[in-house]
Motif scaffolding. Structure first.
Motif, PDB file in Angstrom:
ATOM      1  N   GLY A 166       3.513  -2.636 -10.745  1.00 10.02           N
ATOM      2  CA  GLY A 166       2.624  -2.145 -11.792  1.00 10.02           C
ATOM      3  C   GLY A 166       1.293  -1.672 -11.232  1.00 10.02           C
ATOM      4  N   PHE A 167       0.767  -2.396 -10.235  1.00 16.49           N
ATOM      5  CA  PHE A 167      -0.476  -1.960  -9.589  1.00 16.49           C
ATOM      6  C   PHE A 167      -0.286  -0.601  -8.920  1.00 16.49           C
ATOM      7  CE2 PHE A 167      -1.708  -6.684  -8.823  1.00 16.49           C
ATOM      8  CZ  PHE A 167      -2.078  -6.793 -10.155  1.00 16.49           C
ATOM      9  N   LEU A 168       0.839  -0.452  -8.193  1.00  4.20           N
ATOM     10  CA  LEU A 168       1.086   0.801  -7.479  1.00  4.20           C
ATOM     11  C   LEU A 168       1.251   1.968  -8.447  1.00  4.20           C
ATOM     12  CD1 LEU A 168       3.590  -0.448  -4.737  1.00  4.20           C
ATOM     13  CD2 LEU A 168       1.139  -0.013  -4.490  1.00  4.20           C
ATOM     14  N   ARG A 169       1.885   1.717  -9.560  1.00  5.00           N
ATOM     15  CA  ARG A 169       2.052   2.780 -10.550  1.00  5.00           C
ATOM     16  C   ARG A 169       0.714   3.172 -11.168  1.00  5.00           C
ATOM     17  NH1 ARG A 169       7.721   0.726 -13.289  1.00  5.00           N
ATOM     18  NH2 ARG A 169       9.026   2.402 -12.447  1.00  5.00           N
ATOM     19  N   ALA A 182       6.197   4.744  -5.466  1.00  5.82           N
ATOM     20  CA  ALA A 182       5.849   3.357  -5.754  1.00  5.82           C
ATOM     21  C   ALA A 182       7.115   2.514  -5.928  1.00  5.82           C
ATOM     22  CB  ALA A 182       4.979   3.292  -7.007  1.00  5.82           C
ATOM     23  N   VAL A 183       8.096   3.047  -6.627  1.00  2.76           N
ATOM     24  CA  VAL A 183       9.369   2.337  -6.788  1.00  2.76           C
ATOM     25  C   VAL A 183      10.100   2.242  -5.453  1.00  2.76           C
ATOM     26  CG1 VAL A 183      11.558   2.297  -8.048  1.00  2.76           C
ATOM     27  CG2 VAL A 183       9.500   3.180  -9.149  1.00  2.76           C
ATOM     28  N   ALA A 184      10.091   3.342  -4.700  1.00  2.00           N
ATOM     29  CA  ALA A 184      10.805   3.367  -3.417  1.00  2.00           C
ATOM     30  C   ALA A 184      10.222   2.381  -2.417  1.00  2.00           C
ATOM     31  CB  ALA A 184      10.763   4.785  -2.833  1.00  2.00           C
ATOM     32  N   SER A 185       8.960   2.010  -2.576  1.00  2.00           N
ATOM     33  CA  SER A 185       8.327   1.107  -1.618  1.00  2.00           C
ATOM     34  C   SER A 185       8.968  -0.270  -1.600  1.00  2.00           C
ATOM     35  CB  SER A 185       6.832   0.975  -1.923  1.00  2.00           C
ATOM     36  OG  SER A 185       6.629   0.292  -3.151  1.00  2.00           O
ATOM     37  N   GLN A 186       9.755  -0.607  -2.625  1.00  2.00           N
ATOM     38  CA  GLN A 186      10.388  -1.918  -2.681  1.00  2.00           C
ATOM     39  C   GLN A 186      11.885  -1.853  -2.380  1.00  2.00           C
ATOM     40  OE1 GLN A 186       9.301  -3.999  -6.277  1.00  2.00           O
ATOM     41  NE2 GLN A 186       7.132  -3.969  -5.783  1.00  2.00           N
ATOM     42  N   LEU A 187      12.348  -0.705  -1.875  1.00  2.00           N
ATOM     43  CA  LEU A 187      13.747  -0.542  -1.470  1.00  2.00           C
ATOM     44  C   LEU A 187      13.791  -0.141  -0.008  1.00  2.00           C
ATOM     45  CD1 LEU A 187      15.111   1.443  -4.553  1.00  2.00           C
ATOM     46  CD2 LEU A 187      15.654  -0.930  -3.966  1.00  2.00           C
ATOM     47  N   ASP A 188      14.860  -0.539   0.689  1.00  2.00           N
ATOM     48  CA  ASP A 188      14.955  -0.180   2.100  1.00  2.00           C
ATOM     49  C   ASP A 188      15.443   1.259   2.251  1.00  2.00           C
ATOM     50  OD1 ASP A 188      17.806  -0.130   1.899  1.00  2.00           O
ATOM     51  OD2 ASP A 188      17.901  -2.274   2.302  1.00  2.00           O
ATOM     52  N   ALA A 189      15.436   1.737   3.492  1.00  2.00           N
ATOM     53  CA  ALA A 189      15.746   3.144   3.759  1.00  2.00           C
ATOM     54  C   ALA A 189      17.174   3.500   3.373  1.00  2.00           C
ATOM     55  CB  ALA A 189      15.502   3.460   5.239  1.00  2.00           C
ATOM     56  N   VAL A 190      18.102   2.567   3.535  1.00  2.00           N
ATOM     57  CA  VAL A 190      19.504   2.842   3.187  1.00  2.00           C
ATOM     58  C   VAL A 190      19.641   3.065   1.688  1.00  2.00           C
ATOM     59  CG1 VAL A 190      21.845   1.908   3.209  1.00  2.00           C
ATOM     60  CG2 VAL A 190      20.347   1.573   5.182  1.00  2.00           C
ATOM     61  N   GLN A 191      19.003   2.205   0.901  1.00  2.00           N
ATOM     62  CA  GLN A 191      19.074   2.350  -0.551  1.00  2.00           C
ATOM     63  C   GLN A 191      18.464   3.683  -0.982  1.00  2.00           C
ATOM     64  OE1 GLN A 191      20.419   0.089  -2.564  1.00  2.00           O
ATOM     65  NE2 GLN A 191      20.615  -1.701  -1.247  1.00  2.00           N
ATOM     66  N   ILE A 192      17.348   4.042  -0.383  1.00  2.00           N
ATOM     67  CA  ILE A 192      16.679   5.297  -0.762  1.00  2.00           C
ATOM     68  C   ILE A 192      17.548   6.495  -0.410  1.00  2.00           C
ATOM     69  CG2 ILE A 192      14.658   6.743  -0.318  1.00  2.00           C
ATOM     70  CD1 ILE A 192      13.085   4.164   0.184  1.00  2.00           C
ATOM     71  N   ALA A 193      18.182   6.474   0.783  1.00  2.00           N
ATOM     72  CA  ALA A 193      19.009   7.602   1.207  1.00  2.00           C
ATOM     73  C   ALA A 193      20.226   7.771   0.297  1.00  2.00           C
ATOM     74  CB  ALA A 193      19.456   7.396   2.658  1.00  2.00           C
ATOM     75  N   PHE A 208       4.246   9.942   0.085  1.00  2.00           N
ATOM     76  CA  PHE A 208       3.456   9.202  -0.902  1.00  2.00           C
ATOM     77  C   PHE A 208       3.805   7.716  -0.928  1.00  2.00           C
ATOM     78  CE2 PHE A 208       3.871  13.579  -2.357  1.00  2.00           C
ATOM     79  CZ  PHE A 208       2.552  13.911  -2.627  1.00  2.00           C
ATOM     80  N   ARG A 209       4.733   7.297  -0.093  1.00  2.00           N
ATOM     81  CA  ARG A 209       5.166   5.895  -0.140  1.00  2.00           C
ATOM     82  C   ARG A 209       4.042   4.978   0.327  1.00  2.00           C
ATOM     83  NH1 ARG A 209      10.885   3.462   2.026  1.00  2.00           N
ATOM     84  NH2 ARG A 209      10.402   1.262   1.670  1.00  2.00           N
ATOM     85  N   PRO A 210       3.603   4.029  -0.513  1.00  2.00           N
ATOM     86  CA  PRO A 210       2.508   3.135  -0.114  1.00  2.00           C
ATOM     87  C   PRO A 210       2.981   2.111   0.908  1.00  2.00           C
ATOM     88  CG  PRO A 210       3.325   2.538  -2.282  1.00  2.00           C
ATOM     89  CD  PRO A 210       4.051   3.796  -1.898  1.00  2.00           C
ATOM     90  N   SER A 211       2.066   1.677   1.734  1.00  2.00           N
ATOM     91  CA  SER A 211       2.372   0.667   2.738  1.00  2.00           C
ATOM     92  C   SER A 211       2.381  -0.719   2.090  1.00  2.00           C
ATOM     93  CB  SER A 211       1.339   0.700   3.863  1.00  2.00           C
ATOM     94  OG  SER A 211       1.296   1.979   4.470  1.00  2.00           O
ATOM     95  N   PRO A 212       3.138  -1.656   2.667  1.00  2.00           N
ATOM     96  CA  PRO A 212       3.117  -3.020   2.129  1.00  2.00           C
ATOM     97  C   PRO A 212       1.755  -3.654   2.346  1.00  2.00           C
ATOM     98  CG  PRO A 212       4.354  -2.937   4.188  1.00  2.00           C
ATOM     99  CD  PRO A 212       4.059  -1.518   3.810  1.00  2.00           C
ATOM    100  N   PRO A 213       1.426  -4.686   1.586  1.00  2.00           N
ATOM    101  CA  PRO A 213       0.132  -5.358   1.780  1.00  2.00           C
ATOM    102  C   PRO A 213      -0.040  -5.800   3.228  1.00  2.00           C
ATOM    103  CG  PRO A 213       1.217  -6.163  -0.204  1.00  2.00           C
ATOM    104  CD  PRO A 213       2.213  -5.292   0.494  1.00  2.00           C
ATOM    105  N   ALA A 243      18.060   2.276 -10.282  1.00  2.00           N
ATOM    106  CA  ALA A 243      18.127   3.089 -11.493  1.00  2.00           C
ATOM    107  C   ALA A 243      16.757   3.687 -11.820  1.00  2.00           C
ATOM    108  CB  ALA A 243      18.635   2.240 -12.660  1.00  2.00           C
ATOM    109  N   ASP A 244      15.720   2.897 -11.630  1.00  2.00           N
ATOM    110  CA  ASP A 244      14.366   3.381 -11.899  1.00  2.00           C
ATOM    111  C   ASP A 244      13.991   4.497 -10.932  1.00  2.00           C
ATOM    112  OD1 ASP A 244      11.981   3.515 -13.210  1.00  2.00           O
ATOM    113  OD2 ASP A 244      11.085   1.769 -12.245  1.00  2.00           O
TER     114      ASP A 244
END
Length: 333
Positions: A166-169, A182-193, A208-213, A243-244
């Motif tokens: 929610g903060f990232l959004r 922002a959503v992609a930042s919580q999935l690994d590269a395989v899931q995104i591909a 645009f992918r944000p870095s982890p804390p 899905a998101d």
């Protein structure tokens, strides 16, 4: 833009570090205030992140009770202080957190690299004041929940990730690709591909992918642990994020297609490039079996390919080949 980020340019602005000092906040408190929407920021035109305008700092200075009210909004407490605010034993507070009843707002790693979750004190006070929560604070935990806790149920990482998303959004505002990233930042590269199969869209998304804390030096065990906490783990959570992400990328594609390289055009009056012009020589720059860039381009343009097949061969000088062959035959005779 929505949330805590505005786009109006303002030359009278300062860096987050300076803004934190002027507002009497520690840097962690400042970052939390930005995430919660209490401090509005503007993009740094030089590409250096975010800045705070002088107008925003003046607005906060004129609020009633400044700086105490601002610091109270971002006060984060650990498990011990949280239990005291709820007036419950330490064990009950931990169970409530593991069950997802109270949600962490941030975390840090102690000297032993153990995760220490922090909670907003203001939220805990509101939770304790709500009479509807009395059964959770005083009642007996059901047998089913006790069994899940005994099996290791701990929703703190997942509930924190949901809050952090929610903060990232909020920071992404109305930028479609930043929202998807922002959503992609919580999935690994395989899931995104698997979801974003177009390489150009994937590359644009990663911009645009944000870095982890940040926790610890880059590449350190603490940094790796923080990165793992930032990635979805539960299958249900991963399915929801997939899905998101698919929906967010679809909306971004419709609103603002990802940039692609511009293909060159053939010169007027020439269906094919001049042989040898613009192509690498065999054995230099590409495998011999791979088509040259112009050949690969023609394969995707059937009109040019057909025109090239139908074009007549280049004319030869009359009698030149026949005369050369005759001289060679007479010499060998």
């Amino acid at each position: 833009m929505s949330g805590n980020t505005v786009t109006q340019p303002n030359s009278a602005s300062c860096t987050p570090s300076r803004a934190a000092r002027e507002l009497g906040l520690k840097r962690g408190e400042f970052d939390l205030a930005v995430n919660l929407g209490h401090i509005r920021t503007v993009p740094d035109e030089g590409g250096g992140g975010l800045r705070v305008t002088r107008t925003e700092i003046d607005r906060l200075h004129t609020e009633d009770g400044f700086p105490g009210t601002l610091k109270q909004r971002v006060e984060a407490v650990g498990t011990k202080d949280g239990a005291e605010l709820l007036a419950v034993p330490l064990g009950r507070f931990t169970r409530l957190a593991r069950l997802g009843v109270v949600v962490p707002v941030t975390f840090y790693l102690n000297r032993y690299r153990a995760v220490v979750w922090l909670y907003l004190a203001e939220e805990l006070r509101q939770f304790a004041a709500d009479e509807n929560n009395a059964p959770l604070l005083r009642g007996r935990t059901s047998a089913g929940l006790r069994q899940q806790l005994a099996e290791g149920l701990d929703l703190r990482p997942r509930t924190w990730r949901g809050r952090h998303l929610g903060f990232l959004r909020r920071r992404a505002g109305d930028h479609p690709w930043a929202c998807a990233a922002a959503v992609a930042s919580q999935l690994d590269a395989v899931q995104i591909a698997e979801i974003v199969q177009d390489p150009y869209e994937r590359a644009h998304l990663n911009r645009f992918r944000p870095s982890p804390p940040a926790h610890g030096a880059p590449g350190s065990p603490a940094a790796h642990l923080a990165e793992r906490l930032s990635m979805a783990q539960d299958p249900g959570e991963i399915g929801w994020l997939r899905a998101d992400l698919a929906q967010a990328v679809g909306e971004a594609r419709a609103r603002q297609p990802a940039p692609r390289p511009t293909l060159g055009r053939a010169a007027p009056g020439h269906g094919r490039p001049t042989p040898g012009h613009g192509r690498p020589t065999p054995g230099h720059g590409r495998p011999a079996s791979a088509p040259a860039p112009t050949e690969a381009w023609e394969l995707t343009h059937p009109t040019l390919q057909t025109a090239a097949q139908q074009s007549p061969p280049e004319s030869e000088e009359p009698g030149r080949s026949r005369g050369l062959l005759s001289r060679l035959m007479r010499r060998s005779a």
